[in-house]
Design a protein around this motif. Structure first.
Motif, PDB file in Angstrom:
ATOM      1  N   LEU A  56       0.718  -1.087  -0.084  1.00 46.27           N
ATOM      2  CA  LEU A  56       0.029  -0.069   0.115  1.00 46.27           C
ATOM      3  C   LEU A  56       0.872   1.346  -0.007  1.00 46.27           C
ATOM      4  O   LEU A  56       2.045   1.171   0.267  1.00 46.27           O
ATOM      5  CB  LEU A  56      -1.082   0.130   1.226  1.00 46.27           C
ATOM      6  CG  LEU A  56      -0.338  -0.315   2.686  1.00 46.27           C
ATOM      7  CD1 LEU A  56       0.430   0.976   3.110  1.00 46.27           C
ATOM      8  CD2 LEU A  56      -1.448  -0.660   3.650  1.00 46.27           C
ATOM      9  N   LYS A  57       0.273   2.266  -0.081  1.00 42.96           N
ATOM     10  CA  LYS A  57       0.898   3.703  -0.456  1.00 42.96           C
ATOM     11  C   LYS A  57       0.074   4.737   0.344  1.00 42.96           C
ATOM     12  O   LYS A  57      -1.267   4.725   0.231  1.00 42.96           O
ATOM     13  CB  LYS A  57       1.636   4.226  -1.699  1.00 42.96           C
ATOM     14  CG  LYS A  57       0.190   4.184  -2.736  1.00 42.96           C
ATOM     15  CD  LYS A  57       0.613   4.623  -4.031  1.00 42.96           C
ATOM     16  CE  LYS A  57      -0.648   4.737  -5.040  1.00 42.96           C
ATOM     17  NZ  LYS A  57      -0.322   4.711  -6.328  1.00 42.96           N
ATOM     18  N   TYR A  58       0.777   5.623   0.751  1.00 43.71           N
ATOM     19  CA  TYR A  58      -0.032   7.124   1.335  1.00 43.71           C
ATOM     20  C   TYR A  58       0.790   8.213   0.258  1.00 43.71           C
ATOM     21  O   TYR A  58       1.928   8.352   0.500  1.00 43.71           O
ATOM     22  CB  TYR A  58       0.349   7.289   2.642  1.00 43.71           C
ATOM     23  CG  TYR A  58      -0.331   8.637   3.044  1.00 43.71           C
ATOM     24  CD1 TYR A  58       0.562   9.828   2.835  1.00 43.71           C
ATOM     25  CD2 TYR A  58      -1.657   8.967   3.035  1.00 43.71           C
ATOM     26  CE1 TYR A  58       0.008  11.123   3.227  1.00 43.71           C
ATOM     27  CE2 TYR A  58      -2.191  10.334   3.323  1.00 43.71           C
ATOM     28  CZ  TYR A  58      -1.405  11.210   3.405  1.00 43.71           C
ATOM     29  OH  TYR A  58      -1.835  12.464   3.622  1.00 43.71           O
ATOM     30  N   ILE A  59      -0.178   9.051  -0.268  1.00 38.39           N
ATOM     31  CA  ILE A  59       0.273   9.911  -1.278  1.00 38.39           C
ATOM     32  C   ILE A  59      -0.543  11.332  -0.544  1.00 38.39           C
ATOM     33  O   ILE A  59       0.437  12.371  -0.292  1.00 38.39           O
ATOM     34  CB  ILE A  59      -0.121   9.945  -2.745  1.00 38.39           C
ATOM     35  CG1 ILE A  59       0.607   8.350  -3.385  1.00 38.39           C
ATOM     36  CG2 ILE A  59       0.423  10.972  -3.565  1.00 38.39           C
ATOM     37  CD1 ILE A  59       2.087   8.347  -3.030  1.00 38.39           C
ATOM     38  N   THR A  60      -1.744  11.250  -0.713  1.00 37.05           N
ATOM     39  CA  THR A  60      -2.615  12.133  -0.089  1.00 37.05           C
ATOM     40  C   THR A  60      -4.028  11.598   0.207  1.00 37.05           C
ATOM     41  O   THR A  60      -4.126  10.669  -0.257  1.00 37.05           O
ATOM     42  CB  THR A  60      -2.593  13.278  -1.145  1.00 37.05           C
ATOM     43  OG1 THR A  60      -3.089  14.420  -0.404  1.00 37.05           O
ATOM     44  CG2 THR A  60      -3.251  13.024  -2.410  1.00 37.05           C
ATOM     45  N   GLY A  61      -4.642  12.596   0.895  1.00 36.49           N
ATOM     46  CA  GLY A  61      -6.197  12.009   1.009  1.00 36.49           C
ATOM     47  C   GLY A  61      -6.324  11.381   2.510  1.00 36.49           C
ATOM     48  O   GLY A  61      -5.566  11.731   3.354  1.00 36.49           O
ATOM     49  N   ASP A  62      -7.111  10.406   2.607  1.00 39.50           N
ATOM     50  CA  ASP A  62      -7.205   9.950   4.041  1.00 39.50           C
ATOM     51  C   ASP A  62      -6.226   9.519   4.418  1.00 39.50           C
ATOM     52  O   ASP A  62      -5.347   8.844   4.146  1.00 39.50           O
ATOM     53  CB  ASP A  62      -8.464   8.951   3.601  1.00 39.50           C
ATOM     54  CG  ASP A  62      -9.769   9.126   3.445  1.00 39.50           C
ATOM     55  OD1 ASP A  62     -10.500   8.296   2.851  1.00 39.50           O
ATOM     56  OD2 ASP A  62     -10.227  10.505   3.768  1.00 39.50           O
ATOM     57  N   ASN A  63      -6.284   9.580   5.862  1.00 37.13           N
ATOM     58  CA  ASN A  63      -4.997   9.257   6.813  1.00 37.13           C
ATOM     59  C   ASN A  63      -4.848   7.503   6.708  1.00 37.13           C
ATOM     60  O   ASN A  63      -4.005   7.086   6.918  1.00 37.13           O
ATOM     61  CB  ASN A  63      -5.193   9.597   8.172  1.00 37.13           C
ATOM     62  CG  ASN A  63      -4.675  11.269   8.149  1.00 37.13           C
ATOM     63  OD1 ASN A  63      -4.097  11.831   7.093  1.00 37.13           O
ATOM     64  ND2 ASN A  63      -5.241  11.920   9.030  1.00 37.13           N
ATOM     65  N   LEU A  64      -6.163   6.854   6.604  1.00 35.24           N
ATOM     66  CA  LEU A  64      -6.056   5.329   6.679  1.00 35.24           C
ATOM     67  C   LEU A  64      -6.147   4.991   5.213  1.00 35.24           C
ATOM     68  O   LEU A  64      -6.979   5.273   4.582  1.00 35.24           O
ATOM     69  CB  LEU A  64      -7.298   5.040   7.282  1.00 35.24           C
ATOM     70  CG  LEU A  64      -7.582   3.535   7.729  1.00 35.24           C
ATOM     71  CD1 LEU A  64      -6.443   2.968   8.769  1.00 35.24           C
ATOM     72  CD2 LEU A  64      -8.827   3.117   8.344  1.00 35.24           C
ATOM     73  N   PHE A 124      -4.362  -5.766   4.686  1.00 34.37           N
ATOM     74  CA  PHE A 124      -3.634  -4.649   5.284  1.00 34.37           C
ATOM     75  C   PHE A 124      -4.000  -3.470   5.066  1.00 34.37           C
ATOM     76  O   PHE A 124      -4.565  -2.868   4.163  1.00 34.37           O
ATOM     77  CB  PHE A 124      -2.039  -4.871   5.104  1.00 34.37           C
ATOM     78  CG  PHE A 124      -1.118  -6.123   5.468  1.00 34.37           C
ATOM     79  CD1 PHE A 124      -1.364  -7.269   4.827  1.00 34.37           C
ATOM     80  CD2 PHE A 124      -0.734  -5.900   6.734  1.00 34.37           C
ATOM     81  CE1 PHE A 124      -0.764  -8.236   5.140  1.00 34.37           C
ATOM     82  CE2 PHE A 124       0.011  -6.802   7.211  1.00 34.37           C
ATOM     83  CZ  PHE A 124      -0.047  -8.135   6.538  1.00 34.37           C
ATOM     84  N   GLU A 125      -3.692  -2.626   6.197  1.00 36.75           N
ATOM     85  CA  GLU A 125      -4.063  -1.003   6.055  1.00 36.75           C
ATOM     86  C   GLU A 125      -2.884  -0.489   6.954  1.00 36.75           C
ATOM     87  O   GLU A 125      -2.221  -1.012   7.770  1.00 36.75           O
ATOM     88  CB  GLU A 125      -5.399  -0.768   6.703  1.00 36.75           C
ATOM     89  CG  GLU A 125      -5.473  -1.264   8.042  1.00 36.75           C
ATOM     90  CD  GLU A 125      -7.096  -1.033   8.585  1.00 36.75           C
ATOM     91  OE1 GLU A 125      -7.863  -1.214   7.710  1.00 36.75           O
ATOM     92  OE2 GLU A 125      -7.255  -0.891   9.760  1.00 36.75           O
ATOM     93  N   ALA A 126      -2.963   0.983   6.672  1.00 35.59           N
ATOM     94  CA  ALA A 126      -1.885   1.922   7.541  1.00 35.59           C
ATOM     95  C   ALA A 126      -2.282   3.037   7.754  1.00 35.59           C
ATOM     96  O   ALA A 126      -3.168   3.594   7.058  1.00 35.59           O
ATOM     97  CB  ALA A 126      -0.517   1.852   6.477  1.00 35.59           C
ATOM     98  N   GLU A 127      -1.966   3.755   8.711  1.00 37.11           N
ATOM     99  CA  GLU A 127      -2.305   4.974   9.299  1.00 37.11           C
ATOM    100  C   GLU A 127      -1.417   6.052   9.171  1.00 37.11           C
ATOM    101  O   GLU A 127      -0.244   5.750   9.785  1.00 37.11           O
ATOM    102  CB  GLU A 127      -2.989   4.923  10.624  1.00 37.11           C
ATOM    103  CG  GLU A 127      -3.719   6.012  11.077  1.00 37.11           C
ATOM    104  CD  GLU A 127      -4.460   6.029  12.256  1.00 37.11           C
ATOM    105  OE1 GLU A 127      -4.504   4.834  13.028  1.00 37.11           O
ATOM    106  OE2 GLU A 127      -5.221   6.998  12.597  1.00 37.11           O
TER     107      GLU A 127
END
Lengths: 115, 110
Positions: A48-56, A63-66
């Motif tokens: 998974l990745k976080y770029i922008t948007g929801d923190n979850l 799997f998920e990440a916060e």
């Protein structure tokens, strides 16, 4: 300088229990954050990745990440662990150099899920 | 239809030899990478190429020479192999955000 820390070399959890694999980062500007998994004798698989948007952020295999900006953390979580989740997990942050992107990896956390 | 492929999967050789590892991606990406994973599983970037041009060289010894004949291929040639070169080498290619990794080449220098 950009860096990623995974404070735990190993995480042990019983099957069916929730799991958390910790990651903190240091980066200037907005972070692009990733989790990869490596099974024995295999390459890295994107989770998974976080770029922008929801923190979850939700990813593969349940799997998920916060993303927590104030704590500069991006912990990986799963509500109910499976024995097959046992693997090496890497957190990474995207760095920029010479107009190209590179991934800066943490040291990895070995997840062991016991039956 | 493997996305990122590497050959060989295993490479065992003597100190002082020269060897090459090949990487190909069929994802249409412009950017490719080589990473090294040491015996403690620590992953570090070695090189990055964008459209056949070297962009990143992370102070890797000049015994290591990447070559990109076209944007779908990024090969790694290593001269005068040393014991400390023993590691797993991963090729990767990237779209805008994600990097896709090959299965790795385990190099053992005896």
């Amino acid at each position: 300088a950009q860096s990623v820390a995974q404070p735990e070399d190993q995480v042990n959890v019983a099957e069916g229990n929730p799991l958390t694999v910790k990651c903190t980062y240091s980066v200037s500007g907005n972070p692009y954050l990733f989790w990869y998994v490596q099974y024995p004798n295999r390459g890295l698989q994107f989770l998974l990745k976080y770029i922008t948007g929801d923190n979850l952020v939700k990813g593969s295999y349940g799997f998920e990440a916060e993303f927590n900006k104030s704590q500069t953390s991006f912990h990986l979580k799963k509500p109910s662990a499976l024995v097959s989740d046992s693997a090496l997990y890497f957190c990474a942050v995207r760095g920029v150099e010479g107009g190209s992107y590179k991934l800066i990896f943490g040291s990895g956390t070995r997840l062991l899920v016991r039956p | 239809d493997t996305a990122v492929s590497q050959t060989p999967k295993y490479l065992v050789t003597q100190m002082g030899n020269d060897k090459s590892i090949k990487c190909e991606q069929n994802l249409g990406h412009d950017t490719m990478y080589w990473y090294k994973q040491d015996s403690k599983k620590f992953l570090k970037i070695m090189f990055s190429y964008n459209n056949k041009e070297l962009i990143i060289n992370e102070t890797v010894p000049n015994r290591f020479s990447p070559k990109s004949p076209d944007k779908a291929h990024l090969n790694l040639h290593i001269n005068s192999l040393e014991l400390g070169d023993s590691a797993v080498y991963f090729c990767a290619s990237s779209s805008r955000h994600e990097q896709f990794f090959g299965p790795g080449t385990r190099l053992t220098v005896l």
